[in-house]
Motif scaffolding. Structure first.
Motif, mmCIF file in Angstrom:
data_model
loop_
_atom_site.group_PDB
_atom_site.id
_atom_site.type_symbol
_atom_site.label_atom_id
_atom_site.label_comp_id
_atom_site.label_asym_id
_atom_site.label_seq_id
_atom_site.Cartn_x
_atom_site.Cartn_y
_atom_site.Cartn_z
ATOM 1 N N ASN A 151 0.848 -1.194 0.000
ATOM 2 C CA ASN A 151 0.000 0.000 0.000
ATOM 3 C C ASN A 151 0.882 1.242 0.000
ATOM 4 O O ASN A 151 1.875 1.320 0.734
ATOM 5 C CB ASN A 151 -0.898 0.040 1.257
ATOM 6 C CG ASN A 151 -1.927 -1.083 1.275
ATOM 7 O OD1 ASN A 151 -2.119 -1.742 2.295
ATOM 8 N ND2 ASN A 151 -2.570 -1.320 0.163
ATOM 9 N N GLY A 152 0.535 2.186 -0.867
ATOM 10 C CA GLY A 152 1.275 3.446 -0.912
ATOM 11 C C GLY A 152 2.571 3.367 -1.702
ATOM 12 O O GLY A 152 3.380 4.300 -1.674
ATOM 13 N N ALA A 153 2.787 2.258 -2.436
ATOM 14 C CA ALA A 153 4.059 2.075 -3.152
ATOM 15 C C ALA A 153 4.173 2.950 -4.400
ATOM 16 O O ALA A 153 5.266 3.182 -4.902
ATOM 17 C CB ALA A 153 4.215 0.611 -3.549
ATOM 18 N N GLY A 154 3.025 3.403 -4.919
ATOM 19 C CA GLY A 154 3.078 4.238 -6.121
ATOM 20 C C GLY A 154 2.447 3.599 -7.344
ATOM 21 O O GLY A 154 2.597 4.107 -8.457
ATOM 22 N N LYS A 155 1.719 2.516 -7.154
ATOM 23 C CA LYS A 155 1.121 1.802 -8.295
ATOM 24 C C LYS A 155 0.052 2.665 -8.985
ATOM 25 O O LYS A 155 0.100 2.874 -10.188
ATOM 26 C CB LYS A 155 0.498 0.469 -7.825
ATOM 27 C CG LYS A 155 1.485 -0.467 -7.145
ATOM 28 C CD LYS A 155 0.838 -1.751 -6.698
ATOM 29 C CE LYS A 155 -0.213 -1.576 -5.619
ATOM 30 N NZ LYS A 155 0.293 -1.035 -4.334
ATOM 31 N N THR A 156 -0.907 3.138 -8.180
ATOM 32 C CA THR A 156 -1.985 3.943 -8.770
ATOM 33 C C THR A 156 -1.431 5.216 -9.385
ATOM 34 O O THR A 156 -1.862 5.633 -10.468
ATOM 35 C CB THR A 156 -3.033 4.284 -7.683
ATOM 36 O OG1 THR A 156 -3.646 3.058 -7.275
ATOM 37 C CG2 THR A 156 -4.092 5.237 -8.190
ATOM 38 N N THR A 157 -0.470 5.828 -8.726
ATOM 39 C CA THR A 157 0.126 7.056 -9.258
ATOM 40 C C THR A 157 0.769 6.768 -10.615
ATOM 41 O O THR A 157 0.607 7.540 -11.572
ATOM 42 C CB THR A 157 1.162 7.611 -8.256
ATOM 43 O OG1 THR A 157 0.529 7.767 -6.985
ATOM 44 C CG2 THR A 157 1.720 8.940 -8.712
ATOM 45 N N THR A 158 1.469 5.648 -10.725
ATOM 46 C CA THR A 158 2.101 5.277 -11.997
ATOM 47 C C THR A 158 1.042 5.051 -13.074
ATOM 48 O O THR A 158 1.134 5.603 -14.188
ATOM 49 C CB THR A 158 2.941 3.986 -11.825
ATOM 50 O OG1 THR A 158 3.920 4.222 -10.815
ATOM 51 C CG2 THR A 158 3.621 3.575 -13.118
HETATM 52 N N1 LIG Z 1 -3.293 13.200 -4.670
HETATM 53 C C1 LIG Z 1 -2.357 12.917 -3.772
HETATM 54 N N2 LIG Z 1 -1.926 13.843 -2.903
HETATM 55 C C2 LIG Z 1 -0.964 13.583 -2.000
HETATM 56 N N3 LIG Z 1 -0.357 12.379 -1.884
HETATM 57 C C3 LIG Z 1 -0.746 11.408 -2.716
HETATM 58 C C4 LIG Z 1 -1.765 11.611 -3.699
HETATM 59 N N4 LIG Z 1 -1.932 10.457 -4.395
HETATM 60 C C5 LIG Z 1 -1.068 9.572 -3.862
HETATM 61 N N5 LIG Z 1 -0.357 10.136 -2.870
HETATM 62 C C6 LIG Z 1 0.717 9.497 -2.082
HETATM 63 O O1 LIG Z 1 1.596 8.865 -2.990
HETATM 64 C C7 LIG Z 1 2.017 7.600 -2.482
HETATM 65 C C8 LIG Z 1 1.670 6.519 -3.492
HETATM 66 O O2 LIG Z 1 0.252 6.358 -3.519
HETATM 67 P P1 LIG Z 1 -0.457 5.357 -4.541
HETATM 68 O O3 LIG Z 1 -1.929 5.591 -4.432
HETATM 69 O O4 LIG Z 1 0.155 5.501 -5.875
HETATM 70 O O5 LIG Z 1 -0.069 3.938 -3.922
HETATM 71 P P2 LIG Z 1 -0.537 2.462 -4.335
HETATM 72 O O6 LIG Z 1 0.691 1.674 -4.569
HETATM 73 O O7 LIG Z 1 -1.528 2.517 -5.428
HETATM 74 O O8 LIG Z 1 -1.225 1.969 -2.972
HETATM 75 P P3 LIG Z 1 -2.452 0.957 -2.674
HETATM 76 O O9 LIG Z 1 -1.922 -0.434 -2.833
HETATM 77 O O10 LIG Z 1 -2.773 1.257 -1.236
HETATM 78 O O11 LIG Z 1 -3.576 1.304 -3.598
HETATM 79 C C9 LIG Z 1 1.362 7.461 -1.114
HETATM 80 O O12 LIG Z 1 2.271 7.896 -0.153
HETATM 81 C C10 LIG Z 1 0.172 8.388 -1.185
HETATM 82 O O13 LIG Z 1 -0.182 8.884 0.085
#
Ligand SMILES: Nc1ncnc2c1ncn2[C@@H]1O[C@H](COP(=O)(O)OP(=O)(O)OP(=O)(O)O)[C@@H](O)[C@H]1O
Length: 266
Positions: free
Chosen positions: A52-59
């Motif tokens: 969780n929070g690794a950056g997958k959704t952001t990528t």
């Molecule tokens: N809009 C935003 N504003 C501030 N921080 C953000 C935002 N979106 C993501 N983050 C931060 O960026 C980091 C990566 O988040 P992301 O959602 O990409 O993780 P993830 O790998 O998809 O996690 P999960 O498995 O929980 O869905 C986290 O620390 C999150 O808090």
């Protein structure tokens, strides 16, 4: 992931559907994605895993044009997603993480909206909607409001909407979350068939078993950095993907404290 195509190899370049070149995204002091490189070839079934929070959704959001990168380049079928968004987005189907659907529409209306937005005519949309509904087991739900769907049904109608324009690349954020095992099996079959016909899938998932079963490539991302990527066999390196993931992501810490939770149980 596959070996990087060299510009001198036009065939390889043609077969590369997705290229991420040193992608970076920061939110204030948090570097969510820290220099990610990735290439996915046509017909690839590629998984991104990470805690969780690794950056997958952001990528994934930077790939689909939903979130602008601070640095780096995303190319889909050779088109820069951020310089030539219309062309790049035409060939992408997206299942975003937070399903912001127009849920005051019925399933049928939602699919109609998705298809029309992608330029399909009414008849094609109707035919494809019925076929998708049948494939996803949503026939009886098409006339009901999406707001009344269960979480799994909502995910399935969103998946159907992402496919209706027959995109070349499907980018799916946690497609199996909340989906029951039988439906997950159906979704997997649909995706495998799509890939067998030259489609390309990039998905994120927490289901290591599913990734091992269906993906040919995988990247493990931790703190915005790809720690391992390649074929599933290469990444798991003789172990299970889950063990490899725990090794790279840091297996669970011994729980200390929280006596207050346990004391009342004695
Ligand atoms: N809009 C935003 N504003 C501030 N921080 C953000 C935002 N979106 C993501 N983050 C931060 O960026 C980091 C990566 O988040 P992301 O959602 O990409 O993780 P993830 O790998 O998809 O996690 P999960 O498995 O929980 O869905 C986290 O620390 C999150 O808090």
């Amino acid at each position: 992931m596959h070996d990087r195509a060299t510009p001198a190899d036009p065939l390889a370049a043609h077969d590369t559907v997705l290229v991420l070149d040193n992608l970076v995204k920061r939110f204030g002091s948090t570097t969510a994605v820290d220099g990610v490189n990735l290439e996915v070839l046509r017909g690839g079934f590629y998984g991104i895993v990470g805690p969780n929070g690794a950056g997958k959704t952001t990528t994934l959001s930077m790939i689909t044009g939903l979130l602008r990168p601070d640095e780096g380049i995303v190319k889909v079928n050779g088109r820069d997603v951020w310089k030539d968004p219309a062309a790049a987005k035409r060939s992408i189907g997206v299942l975003p993480d937070k399903l912001r659907l127009f849920d005051r529409l019925t399933g049928r209306q939602l699919l109609h909206y998705a298809g029309s937005l992608r330029g399909l005519n009414g008849r094609t949309v109707r035919e494809r909607s019925e076929e998708l509904a049948e494939a996803f087991g949503l026939q009886d739900a098409l006339g009901r409001l999406v707001s009344d769907y269960s979480a799994g049904m909502t995910k399935k109608v969103a998946l159907a909407a992402s496919m209706i324009h027959s995109p070349r690349l499907l980018v799916l954020d946690e497609p199996f979350e909340a989906v029951d095992p039988v439906s997950a099996d159906t979704v997997t079959d649909i995706l495998l068939k799509y890939v067998a016909h030259g489609g390309t899938v990039l998905l994120s998932s927490h289901s290591m078993g599913m990734i091992e079963r269906v993906c040919d490539g995988v990247a493990i991302i931790v703190h915005g950095v790809v720690l391992s990527s390649g074929t599933v066999d290469a990444v798991r390196n003789g172990s299970t993907l889950e063990d490899r993931f725990l090794e790279l992501a840091g297996s669970h810490k011994a729980v200390e404290g929280m006596e207050w939770l346990l004391s009342s149980l004695d």
